[in-house]
Write an enzyme that holds these catalytic residues in place. Structure first.
Site, short mmCIF file in Angstrom:
data_model
loop_
_atom_site.label_atom_id
_atom_site.label_comp_id
_atom_site.label_asym_id
_atom_site.label_seq_id
_atom_site.Cartn_x
_atom_site.Cartn_y
_atom_site.Cartn_z
CG HIS A 130 -3.48 -0.38 7.69
ND1 HIS A 130 -3.14 -1.40 6.84
CD2 HIS A 130 -2.33 0.30 7.91
CE1 HIS A 130 -1.85 -1.34 6.58
NE2 HIS A 130 -1.33 -0.31 7.21
CE LYS A 186 -0.57 1.89 4.23
NZ LYS A 186 0.70 1.87 4.96
CG HIS A 215 0.61 -4.99 8.17
ND1 HIS A 215 0.63 -3.70 7.72
CD2 HIS A 215 0.78 -4.91 9.51
CE1 HIS A 215 0.79 -2.87 8.75
NE2 HIS A 215 0.89 -3.58 9.85
CD GLU A 256 1.13 3.89 14.34
OE1 GLU A 256 1.96 2.98 14.31
OE2 GLU A 256 0.90 4.63 13.37
O1 LIG Z 1 1.20 -1.33 14.21
P1 LIG Z 1 1.73 -1.79 12.89
O2 LIG Z 1 1.41 -3.21 12.57
O3 LIG Z 1 3.20 -1.46 12.73
O4 LIG Z 1 0.95 -0.98 11.78
C1 LIG Z 1 0.99 0.40 11.78
C2 LIG Z 1 1.85 0.90 10.63
O5 LIG Z 1 1.22 0.49 9.42
C3 LIG Z 1 1.92 0.89 8.24
O6 LIG Z 1 1.26 0.38 7.12
C4 LIG Z 1 1.97 2.39 8.19
O7 LIG Z 1 2.67 2.81 7.03
C5 LIG Z 1 2.68 2.93 9.43
O8 LIG Z 1 2.71 4.34 9.42
C6 LIG Z 1 2.01 2.42 10.69
O9 LIG Z 1 2.81 2.78 11.80
#
Ligand SMILES: O=P(O)(O)OC[C@H]1O[C@@H](O)[C@H](O)[C@@H](O)[C@@H]1O
Length: 455
Positions: free
Chosen positions: A223, A131, A161, A199
């Site tokens: 996501h 993505k 993911h 986050e």
């Molecule tokens: O918490 P995870 O699994 O790392 O997923 C969050 C991340 O997903 C990614 O796809 C984003 O580009 C990031 O910015 C983000 O921090």
């Protein structure tokens, strides 16, 4: 799982490969008996030995003799995959069943795909694309058309993911395998739903990617809409590539910005200097590589509506941001409060159910009679825990690719729908119709968003 495939990673010298893809692959290879040749390719000069050293760090838990075999076959080929001869050479190095993983920015991915379209490709070719898929709906549509000229749709894996996260997939079991949940999973009982991914991490040196992307596209367009689809889709009685993906596409087709008013339904902000977990963060605009004039948001919120009998009138709030004081990653459904009951003291509060997308914990807020005063209502919380699995989300997603099973990948029409949903918001932001607010790193974000939220 198909054995003896070759995984060709384009962008093997990039952040994504090192941070997410290889560690995920490591968990997959440790848990499943797969023989795989891993070829890395990128613009950076690197020897096979350096590549093997990197790969070795993530293959530590792979049992011998497979680990040695995997390491001995790992190779690195330096090259620019947008050059037809280079790309043909890379494919020739892969054998009959290559999986090409594009760990590249969207514009480069699109250029490589154009070149690929002009080459003879092996029958078993599978393509995995990171993505964001395209940069808007029109480019996603074009990319879909191009990709399906190269290989059939079911061999195109658009990676999200989040669909490989056990905590997200848990929405399926929690919703559909409990008689006490699915019957109340609709507007008659539910008042609102929040899907939040806040986050504490800041930019982490990713300006090159993030500054042109922002929180809306980085998280919500992909996501969080995938999560929303699992939260809101109609019940399914089978999880497979057709049934699950049809249900996801179906609900997203009925989803749009709340009140068709992107100005009222969205908020954006970016962080200024502050402290997160005792760590000082500079203002986003002062991070190396950031162009402050782009006005990139690091916190985005959008309320969407789903125009179906099940959900009409229920606001779904999607929010995600960086450098916040608290990591809150959850799906929360808030039920309509029950009517007061004569003879029981207190007004029933809304019950709620919350899935923590990090820990897998599921909490239910329930109203009961108090123990102290059996005629007074009290709210209590039930907690259920998910046992952590062996695979990281990228490991789960790669497992699907290696098994020739696209169930957990985003289908082409879904990628386009996700753009359609966020495009009015992006346009309103570009036109300056929604102010770019500020929040100190380490805070909970700007004040007043909840009160100003429609729905
Ligand atoms: O918490 P995870 O699994 O790392 O997923 C969050 C991340 O997903 C990614 O796809 C984003 O580009 C990031 O910015 C983000 O921090």
């Amino acid at each position: 799982m198909t054995a003896a495939a070759t995984l060709l990673i384009l962008g093997a010298d990039g952040d994504l490969t090192k941070r997410l893809l290889l560690p995920g692959l490591g968990t997959l290879l440790a848990a499943h008996e797969v023989d795989l040749e891993v070829i890395g390719s990128g613009l950076t000069e690197r020897t096979d030995r350096e590549w093997r050293e990197l790969v070795a760090t993530v293959f530590e838990s792979v049992p011998e003799p497979r680990r040695t075999r995997l390491l001995e076959s790992a190779r690195y080929i330096r090259g620019d995959a947008t050059d037809a001869d280079v790309l043909a050479g890379l494919l020739a190095a892969c054998g009959d069943t290559p999986i090409v993983f594009f760990a590249l920015p969207p514009a480069v991915t699109a250029r490589v795909c154009l070149v690929l379209d002009g080459l003879d490709v092996p029958d078993g070719l599978r393509l995995a694309l990171e993505k964001p898929f395209g940069t808007d709906r029109a480019s996603a549509k074009q990319l879909n058309a191009l990709l399906t000229r190269i290989v059939p749709e079911r061999r195109i894996y658009r990676i999200d993911h989040f669909l490989g996260r056990a905590t997200v997939l848990n929405l399926l079991g929690t919703r559909f395998a409990n008689r006490m949940i699915e019957p109340v999973w609709h507007r008659g009982a539910i008042e609102r739903i929040e899907i939040v991914y806040d986050e504490t991490l800041g930019l982490e040196g990713r300006a090159g990617y993030y500054d042109g992307t922002g929180a809306l596209v980085d998280m919500i367009q992909s996501h969080l809409l995938a999560v929303l689809a699992l939260v809101a889709m109609d019940p399914i009685d089978r999880v497979d590539e057709v049934v699950l993906r049809d249900a996801i596409a179906g609900v997203l087709r009925d989803t749009a910005v709340w009140g068709e008013d992107p100005v009222a339904a969205s908020r954006r902000a970016r962080y200024v200097a502050g402290e997160v977990d005792g760590r000082s963060l500079p203002a986003y605009a002062d991070e190396p590589g950031v162009d402050p004039d782009l006005g990139t948001e690091t916190l985005a919120q959008v309320v969407v509506a789903i125009d179906t009998d099940r959900w009409r009138g229920v606001p779904f709030l999607l929010r995600s941001g960086k450098a916040l004081g608290r990591a809150r990653k959850l799906v929360r459904a808030v039920f309509r409060p029950a009517e007061p009951i004569e003879g029981l003291e207190g007004t029933p509060r809304s019950d709620w159910i919350e899935l923590d997308l990090s820990s897998g914990e599921v909490q239910v807020g329930l109203t009961m009679n108090g123990g102290g005063d059996p005629f007074a209502l009290e709210q209590t919380t039930l907690v259920a825990r998910q046992v952590p699995g062996a695979l990281l989300p990228y490991g789960e997603v790669l497992k699907g690719i290696l098994s020739d099973d696209p169930t957990l990948s985003i289908r082409g029409d879904v990628a386009e729908e996700c753009w359609r949903i966020v495009e009015p918001v992006a346009a309103a932001w570009r036109a300056g119709r929604v102010p770019l607010e500020e929040y100190p790193a380490g805070s909970d974000g700007p004040d007043g968003w909840r009160e100003a939220t429609p729905g």
